[in-house]
Write a protein that holds these residues in place. Structure first.
Motif, PDB file in Angstrom:
ATOM      1  N   VAL A  47       0.861  -1.186   0.000  1.00  0.00           N
ATOM      2  CA  VAL A  47       0.000   0.000   0.000  1.00  0.00           C
ATOM      3  C   VAL A  47       0.897   1.236   0.000  1.00  0.00           C
ATOM      4  O   VAL A  47       1.681   1.415   0.938  1.00  0.00           O
ATOM      5  N   PRO A  48       0.804   2.111  -1.007  1.00  0.00           N
ATOM      6  CA  PRO A  48       1.718   3.256  -1.084  1.00  0.00           C
ATOM      7  C   PRO A  48       1.675   4.167   0.134  1.00  0.00           C
ATOM      8  O   PRO A  48       2.685   4.784   0.486  1.00  0.00           O
ATOM      9  N   GLY A  49       0.527   4.239   0.783  1.00  0.00           N
ATOM     10  CA  GLY A  49       0.396   5.151   1.907  1.00  0.00           C
ATOM     11  C   GLY A  49       0.784   4.588   3.248  1.00  0.00           C
ATOM     12  O   GLY A  49       0.731   5.299   4.256  1.00  0.00           O
ATOM     13  N   ILE A  50       1.188   3.319   3.317  1.00  0.00           N
ATOM     14  CA  ILE A  50       1.486   2.680   4.598  1.00  0.00           C
ATOM     15  C   ILE A  50       2.791   1.898   4.496  1.00  0.00           C
ATOM     16  O   ILE A  50       2.954   1.065   3.606  1.00  0.00           O
ATOM     17  N   ALA A  51       3.717   2.181   5.414  1.00  0.00           N
ATOM     18  CA  ALA A  51       5.012   1.511   5.390  1.00  0.00           C
ATOM     19  C   ALA A  51       5.076   0.293   6.297  1.00  0.00           C
ATOM     20  O   ALA A  51       6.043  -0.466   6.254  1.00  0.00           O
ATOM     21  N   SER A  52       4.057   0.103   7.130  1.00  0.00           N
ATOM     22  CA  SER A  52       4.064  -0.998   8.101  1.00  0.00           C
ATOM     23  C   SER A  52       3.516  -2.267   7.463  1.00  0.00           C
ATOM     24  O   SER A  52       2.309  -2.446   7.357  1.00  0.00           O
ATOM     25  N   ALA A  53       4.416  -3.150   7.043  1.00  0.00           N
ATOM     26  CA  ALA A  53       4.013  -4.424   6.436  1.00  0.00           C
ATOM     27  C   ALA A  53       4.366  -5.610   7.313  1.00  0.00           C
ATOM     28  O   ALA A  53       3.852  -6.698   7.114  1.00  0.00           O
ATOM     29  N   SER A  54       5.244  -5.410   8.295  1.00  0.00           N
ATOM     30  CA  SER A  54       5.724  -6.516   9.116  1.00  0.00           C
ATOM     31  C   SER A  54       5.678  -6.128  10.592  1.00  0.00           C
ATOM     32  O   SER A  54       6.683  -5.665  11.150  1.00  0.00           O
ATOM     33  N   PRO A  55       4.541  -6.303  11.258  1.00  0.00           N
ATOM     34  CA  PRO A  55       4.440  -5.919  12.666  1.00  0.00           C
ATOM     35  C   PRO A  55       5.530  -6.488  13.568  1.00  0.00           C
ATOM     36  O   PRO A  55       6.086  -5.749  14.383  1.00  0.00           O
ATOM     37  N   PRO A  56       5.886  -7.784  13.468  1.00  0.00           N
ATOM     38  CA  PRO A  56       6.898  -8.291  14.398  1.00  0.00           C
ATOM     39  C   PRO A  56       8.239  -7.568  14.282  1.00  0.00           C
ATOM     40  O   PRO A  56       8.896  -7.311  15.298  1.00  0.00           O
ATOM     41  N   VAL A  57       8.644  -7.237  13.061  1.00  0.00           N
ATOM     42  CA  VAL A  57       9.916  -6.539  12.880  1.00  0.00           C
ATOM     43  C   VAL A  57       9.847  -5.141  13.491  1.00  0.00           C
ATOM     44  O   VAL A  57      10.753  -4.705  14.219  1.00  0.00           O
ATOM     45  N   LEU A  58       8.762  -4.435  13.204  1.00  0.00           N
ATOM     46  CA  LEU A  58       8.617  -3.080  13.742  1.00  0.00           C
ATOM     47  C   LEU A  58       8.485  -3.099  15.261  1.00  0.00           C
ATOM     48  O   LEU A  58       9.028  -2.233  15.956  1.00  0.00           O
ATOM     49  N   LEU A  59       7.789  -4.099  15.802  1.00  0.00           N
ATOM     50  CA  LEU A  59       7.647  -4.190  17.254  1.00  0.00           C
ATOM     51  C   LEU A  59       8.990  -4.438  17.930  1.00  0.00           C
ATOM     52  O   LEU A  59       9.218  -3.979  19.056  1.00  0.00           O
ATOM     53  N   GLY A  60       9.889  -5.151  17.258  1.00  0.00           N
ATOM     54  CA  GLY A  60      11.226  -5.331  17.814  1.00  0.00           C
ATOM     55  C   GLY A  60      11.931  -4.000  18.003  1.00  0.00           C
ATOM     56  O   GLY A  60      12.604  -3.764  19.020  1.00  0.00           O
ATOM     57  N   ALA A  61      11.767  -3.097  17.024  1.00  0.00           N
ATOM     58  CA  ALA A  61      12.377  -1.768  17.134  1.00  0.00           C
ATOM     59  C   ALA A  61      11.690  -0.940  18.212  1.00  0.00           C
ATOM     60  O   ALA A  61      12.351  -0.218  18.976  1.00  0.00           O
ATOM     61  N   ARG A  65      13.244   0.719  21.993  1.00  0.00           N
ATOM     62  CA  ARG A  65      13.268   2.159  22.277  1.00  0.00           C
ATOM     63  C   ARG A  65      12.341   2.557  23.420  1.00  0.00           C
ATOM     64  O   ARG A  65      12.297   3.738  23.787  1.00  0.00           O
ATOM     65  N   THR A  66      11.590   1.599  23.963  1.00  0.00           N
ATOM     66  CA  THR A  66      10.685   1.886  25.076  1.00  0.00           C
ATOM     67  C   THR A  66      10.956   0.909  26.210  1.00  0.00           C
ATOM     68  O   THR A  66      11.685  -0.068  26.035  1.00  0.00           O
ATOM     69  N   THR A  67      10.364   1.186  27.368  1.00  0.00           N
ATOM     70  CA  THR A  67      10.655   0.338  28.526  1.00  0.00           C
ATOM     71  C   THR A  67       9.408  -0.169  29.240  1.00  0.00           C
ATOM     72  O   THR A  67       9.484  -1.169  29.970  1.00  0.00           O
ATOM     73  N   ARG A  68       8.265   0.496  29.084  1.00  0.00           N
ATOM     74  CA  ARG A  68       7.097   0.160  29.885  1.00  0.00           C
ATOM     75  C   ARG A  68       5.839  -0.088  29.062  1.00  0.00           C
ATOM     76  O   ARG A  68       5.086  -1.031  29.332  1.00  0.00           O
ATOM     77  N   ILE A  69       5.589   0.734  28.084  1.00  0.00           N
ATOM     78  CA  ILE A  69       4.328   0.674  27.356  1.00  0.00           C
ATOM     79  C   ILE A  69       4.167  -0.682  26.675  1.00  0.00           C
ATOM     80  O   ILE A  69       5.143  -1.283  26.211  1.00  0.00           O
ATOM     81  N   ARG A  70       2.930  -1.198  26.664  1.00  0.00           N
ATOM     82  CA  ARG A  70       2.667  -2.445  25.960  1.00  0.00           C
ATOM     83  C   ARG A  70       2.728  -2.185  24.457  1.00  0.00           C
ATOM     84  O   ARG A  70       2.274  -1.147  23.973  1.00  0.00           O
ATOM     85  N   ILE A  71       3.280  -3.128  23.716  1.00  0.00           N
ATOM     86  CA  ILE A  71       3.402  -3.003  22.272  1.00  0.00           C
ATOM     87  C   ILE A  71       2.718  -4.201  21.619  1.00  0.00           C
ATOM     88  O   ILE A  71       2.721  -5.306  22.171  1.00  0.00           O
ATOM     89  N   GLY A  72       2.092  -3.970  20.474  1.00  0.00           N
ATOM     90  CA  GLY A  72       1.372  -5.087  19.873  1.00  0.00           C
ATOM     91  C   GLY A  72       0.978  -4.838  18.437  1.00  0.00           C
ATOM     92  O   GLY A  72       1.270  -3.788  17.853  1.00  0.00           O
ATOM     93  N   SER A  73       0.310  -5.829  17.880  1.00  0.00           N
ATOM     94  CA  SER A  73      -0.079  -5.818  16.468  1.00  0.00           C
ATOM     95  C   SER A  73      -1.570  -5.556  16.339  1.00  0.00           C
ATOM     96  O   SER A  73      -2.376  -6.181  17.018  1.00  0.00           O
ATOM     97  N   GLY A  74      -1.907  -4.653  15.449  1.00  0.00           N
ATOM     98  CA  GLY A  74      -3.317  -4.373  15.235  1.00  0.00           C
ATOM     99  C   GLY A  74      -3.704  -4.451  13.769  1.00  0.00           C
ATOM    100  O   GLY A  74      -4.150  -3.473  13.221  1.00  0.00           O
ATOM    101  N   GLY A  75      -3.571  -5.629  13.145  1.00  0.00           N
ATOM    102  CA  GLY A  75      -3.063  -6.855  13.748  1.00  0.00           C
ATOM    103  C   GLY A  75      -2.313  -7.658  12.701  1.00  0.00           C
ATOM    104  O   GLY A  75      -2.184  -7.264  11.543  1.00  0.00           O
TER     105      GLY A  75
END
Length: 324
Positions: A47-61, A65-75
């Motif tokens: 999708v040209p307007g969206i760069a997020s194609a791989s949630p697990p990879v992005l969640l690793g980053a 960079r964070t320490t407390r907030i919950r991170i997840g896939s939607g979805g």
């Protein structure tokens, strides 16, 4: 009520696609600093307007960079993945960032036929969503014939992104739901959620039903200012119905300078009306109606605008509004 953010890594004209991922990470850091409960990312392919194609990879980053907030896939869209691989990815994330990782799953296919073919998912492919969730859960819980590794040390929460049939699936499997999109404005929503709660089968993962309502939210000083902020997203959505392509966010001035047909104007106005967009008072009233209609335990706000400083200011205003 808990408050979370969903970020789709929207691309912007004048920036490379990679910048959208950097912007998502920066927004997650800011959300944690403010006190948001969760920060989720999406899965969209080609999708040209969206760069997020791989949630697990992005969640690793994000986790790094964070320490407390919950991170997840939607979805994570299960029709495109093998349940064992998804389990391995999220068990790895949970091992790296203990007790912070959520797994939201959905069934949406690629937007176009070429994308669906590239994902090896034909139009006549069987619907195995329920079976895929059950198999995925067995790997996460260490109950399958094959042991997914790293071996789970705790339960990874699983959420169902649900509209209509998805609510029945979540009730049957005993899982929390995230509802959003056009169903929020449909009269049958109240009955659908009541049925979900009535037919919910408690599970070790979720002893009782839980609903998160997801809505486009933008807060500014005035309703007019907020509508200007929401225009780039509304424009992209309206244009996609004409061109079949969901494009990058554009500056408001560039949008205003383009020709507008009456049909395009109607579509933009319809899109603007779907979200909670306005001053703090306007947004508060809209979110109150949403909470009353859904009985939601949590609000997950998603929003995008070209002006990143205004996006940050909106996130701050929303947090202060709900916290207050």
């Amino acid at each position: 009520m808990r408050l979370s953010l969903l970020d789709r890594s929207r691309t912007r004209t004048g920036y490379p696609d990679s910048a959208a991922l950097t912007h998502t990470i920066e927004r997650a850091v800011s959300a944690e600093r403010l006190g948001y409960h969760r920060f989720w990312v999406a899965e969209h392919h080609a999708v040209p307007g969206i760069a997020s194609a791989s949630p697990p990879v992005l969640l690793g980053a994000l986790g790094a960079r964070t320490t407390r907030i919950r991170i997840g896939s939607g979805g994570v869209m299960l029709p495109h993945h093998q349940p064992l691989v998804v389990a391995e990815q999220f068990l790895t994330l949970d091992a790296l960032y203990p007790d912070r990782v959520d797994l939201g799953v959905g069934r949406t296919l690629g937007f176009t036929a070429p994308v669906r073919r590239a994902l090896r998912h034909g139009a006549d492919a069987p619907d195995t969503f329920v079976e895929d969730i059950e198999e995925l859960r067995s790997y996460l819980d260490g109950a399958a014939a094959v042991t997914a590794r790293p071996v789970a040390e705790r339960t990874v929460p699983v959420f169902v992104l649900a509209t209509g049939q998805g609510l029945a699936v979540a009730a049957r499997l005993g899982l929390p739901v995230v509802v959003g999109g056009p169903i929020l404005d449909r009269p049958e929503l109240t009955d659908a959620l009541a049925t979900y709660r009535t037919e919910f089968r408690p599970s070790p993962r979720a002893p009782e039903p839980s609903v998160t309502a997801s809505m486009d939210v933008l807060v500014a000083d005035t309703d007019a200012d907020a509508r200007e902020l929401a225009l780039p997203e509304a424009w992209a959505m309206a244009r996609s119905r004409q061109t079949g392509e969901f494009g990058p966010l554009e500056p408001v001035a560039a949008i205003r300078a383009q020709p507008w047909t009456s049909q395009l104007r109607e579509r933009v106005e319809a899109q603007l009306a779907q979200g909670a967009v306005g001053s703090a008072d306007t947004v508060a009233r809209r979110l109150d109606r949403l909470a009353e209609a859904t009985g939601a335990d949590e609000i997950m706000a998603f929003s995008s605008t070209y002006d990143r400083a205004a996006q940050t200011a909106s996130d701050v205003a929303l947090w202060e509004l709900v916290r207050g």
